[in-house]
Design a protein around this motif. Structure first.
Motif, mmCIF file in Angstrom:
data_model
loop_
_atom_site.group_PDB
_atom_site.id
_atom_site.type_symbol
_atom_site.label_atom_id
_atom_site.label_comp_id
_atom_site.label_asym_id
_atom_site.label_seq_id
_atom_site.Cartn_x
_atom_site.Cartn_y
_atom_site.Cartn_z
ATOM 1 N N VAL A 109 0.848 -1.219 -0.280
ATOM 2 C CA VAL A 109 -0.040 0.177 0.434
ATOM 3 C C VAL A 109 0.362 1.737 -0.054
ATOM 4 O O VAL A 109 0.533 1.972 -0.935
ATOM 5 C CB VAL A 109 -0.723 -0.308 1.254
ATOM 6 N N ILE B 48 -5.426 3.666 -4.789
ATOM 7 C CA ILE B 48 -5.298 3.017 -3.647
ATOM 8 C C ILE B 48 -6.121 2.068 -2.704
ATOM 9 O O ILE B 48 -5.295 0.795 -2.238
ATOM 10 C CB ILE B 48 -4.815 4.137 -2.213
ATOM 11 N N ILE C 212 -5.697 -1.276 -3.475
ATOM 12 C CA ILE C 212 -4.600 -2.610 -3.411
ATOM 13 C C ILE C 212 -5.219 -3.953 -2.457
ATOM 14 O O ILE C 212 -4.717 -4.299 -2.552
ATOM 15 C CB ILE C 212 -3.620 -1.135 -3.096
ATOM 16 N N PRO C 213 -5.571 -2.999 -1.225
ATOM 17 C CA PRO C 213 -5.387 -4.540 -0.472
ATOM 18 C C PRO C 213 -6.382 -4.970 -0.605
ATOM 19 O O PRO C 213 -6.899 -6.251 -0.488
ATOM 20 C CB PRO C 213 -5.891 -3.686 0.640
ATOM 21 N N ALA D 17 -0.098 -2.407 -7.066
ATOM 22 C CA ALA D 17 0.487 -0.793 -6.869
ATOM 23 C C ALA D 17 0.817 -0.133 -7.522
ATOM 24 O O ALA D 17 1.384 0.956 -7.477
ATOM 25 C CB ALA D 17 0.293 -1.077 -5.863
#
Length: 463
Positions: A34, A116, A119-120, A139
């Protein structure tokens, strides 16, 4: 574009690092993935905002939509049709402009934050021991960086809600739906053969039939319905950002455990766009009599072709209004989507979704470079043999348009565009090869996260 060299260096370094990570099988912590994503996106956000060149639609379509909300006007009608979607994103634009944040930063802040957050979610989508590797690779995705930080297109917003809907629908340890469609079809066919059409319809739709049993509450029904409602709300938010996430709905539904949950998810999915539509009289000053006009404007898709794939070869590489080509391409999309649903009916729903989105890119008559981001989280989360040739190919094609062609005057841009758009046809077979052909039948849970409907363990590879 003044920062083309710096941006190009970041993109090339990112793709090289992603490939090295694949080769070395790096598995960093999710926090590292991240943070890497935050650094590169924020860097490119600031350089893009400081650049004298700004994307045309970012200035002439997105900004007027936000200004319209700030002025209490309808973003679709007040911006002369420049905004063809529901007002969810313009509401956010209006709030950010109200704070006094310059538009060059405000518009991109929406997409960068969403990207962003993806990403997770890509890690969750991938699952298994390589989850954080996939998060790192997203990412560093060049196309994501271009769309979110440079262009400010709202694809990342639609994707963050769409991917979240998949994650919620699957749930922790959620049973996989592989084989259920085939099993149901086989039972229906057997009934029709053994009992005839009339008796078969009674067995399916009559009292105590298959449909009634499917709708009957089960022991875990409340938990399933809550999960379905949340997944549907998230998918509804994706559809409120842009209309294309409609192609994600079949996969989300197949991840849910039963018919009741799928009906609940569909209801929630449809309720969210309706909610944003009826908020227009409250927040945008739209009269109720103008709602049909707003709907017609949102539905209106001009048949502009000539940007990508097979249509530039009809136009000489220029944009053109060709209704028959747009209509033919639309029919091809519908046929391919139905074909993918059938061909991947026993596959993991994520693989089915990847196939649908890639097939769309192969046959679509019209495309903006940002469309190519649609499949990126799914293909990176569950890569195929030709995934990285496809990712690199479309990233290079898009970067050429964003970074190189913007260095020239209008006439030179159009000349370069004629070659650039026609060259995209080379990518179509690569995208077709990148479809998950080897995973049309799921043989295991998503990277070990689930068991099949019989309770037997299944093993798949997303490597």
């Amino acid at each position: 574009m003044e920062y083309a060299v710096l941006t190009g260096i970041v993109l090339v370094a990112g793709i090289m690092l992603a490939l090295v990570a694949q080769w070395r099988d790096w598995r960093p912590s999710l926090l590292v993935a991240v943070l890497v994503g935050v650094v590169v996106r924020v860097l490119l956000l600031f350089t893009a905002a400081d650049d004298a060149w700004q994307p045309v639609d970012y200035v002439e379509s997105f900004k007027p939509a936000g200004v319209a909300i700030l002025n209490g006007q309808d973003p679709v009608l007040a911006s002369e049709g420049g905004w063809h979607f529901l007002p969810m994103i313009p509401y956010v634009y209006g709030i950010l402009l109200w704070t006094g944040l310059p538009w060059e930063y405000a518009g991109r802040l929406v997409t960068v934050v969403a990207d962003i957050a993806l990403i997770p979610l890509v890690a969750k989508l991938a699952g298994g021991p390589r989850a954080t590797l996939r998060a790192l690779q997203y990412a560093l995705s060049p196309l994501a960086l271009l769309v979110a930080s440079i262009h400010g297109q709202v694809e990342p917003v639609a994707l963050v809600f769409g991917v979240a809907a998949f994650v919620v629908a699957r749930g922790p340890g959620s049973p996989h739906r592989a084989g259920m469609t085939t099993d149901v079809v086989a039972r229906v066919r057997h009934g029709m053969t053994a009992y005839g059409w009339r008796a078969s319809l009674q067995r399916i739709a009559g009292p105590g039939g298959m449909l009634a049993r499917a709708l009957r509450p089960g022991p875990d029904d409340r938990a399933h319905l809550k999960r379905a409602a949340l997944a549907g709300l998230l998918m509804g938010l994706a559809l409120s950002a842009k209309s294309w996430p409609i192609w994600l709905v079949p996969g989300m539904l197949l991840l849910l455990p039963n018919l009741r949950a799928r009906i609940a998810a569909l209801f929630a999915t449809g309720a969210v766009p309706l909610f944003f539509l009826v908020t227009l009289p409250v927040f945008a000053g739209t009269s109720f009599s103008q709602i049909p006009e707003v709907i017609d404007t949102i539905r209106d898709i001009r048949p502009i072709v000539g940007e990508w794939g097979w249509t530039p070869h009809l136009t000489g590489g220029d944009w053109a209004l060709i209704p028959w080509a747009a209509k033919l391409g639309t029919y091809l999309i519908y046929a391919c989507v139905l074909g993918c649903i059938w061909a991947w009916r026993r596959a993991d729903p994520i693989d089915m979704t990847t196939a649908i989105l890639l097939a769309f890119m192969v046959v679509t008559p019209r495309l903006g470079a940002q469309y190519l981001l649609w499949f990126m989280p799914f293909l990176i989360a569950r890569p195929t043999r030709f995934a990285w040739p496809a990712i690199i190919g479309v990233s290079f094609w898009a970067a050429y348009g964003y970074l190189y062609m913007t260095q020239f005057d209008v006439n030179t841009w159009w000349e370069l565009h004629s070659y650039w758009s026609r060259a995209s046809i080379v990518l179509l077979p690569i995208l077709a090869l990148a479809m998950p052909w080897a995973r049309r039948v799921a043989t295991g849970p998503l990277d070990g996260l689930a068991a099949d409907v019989t309770g037997r363990p299944r093993v798949t590879s997303a490597a």
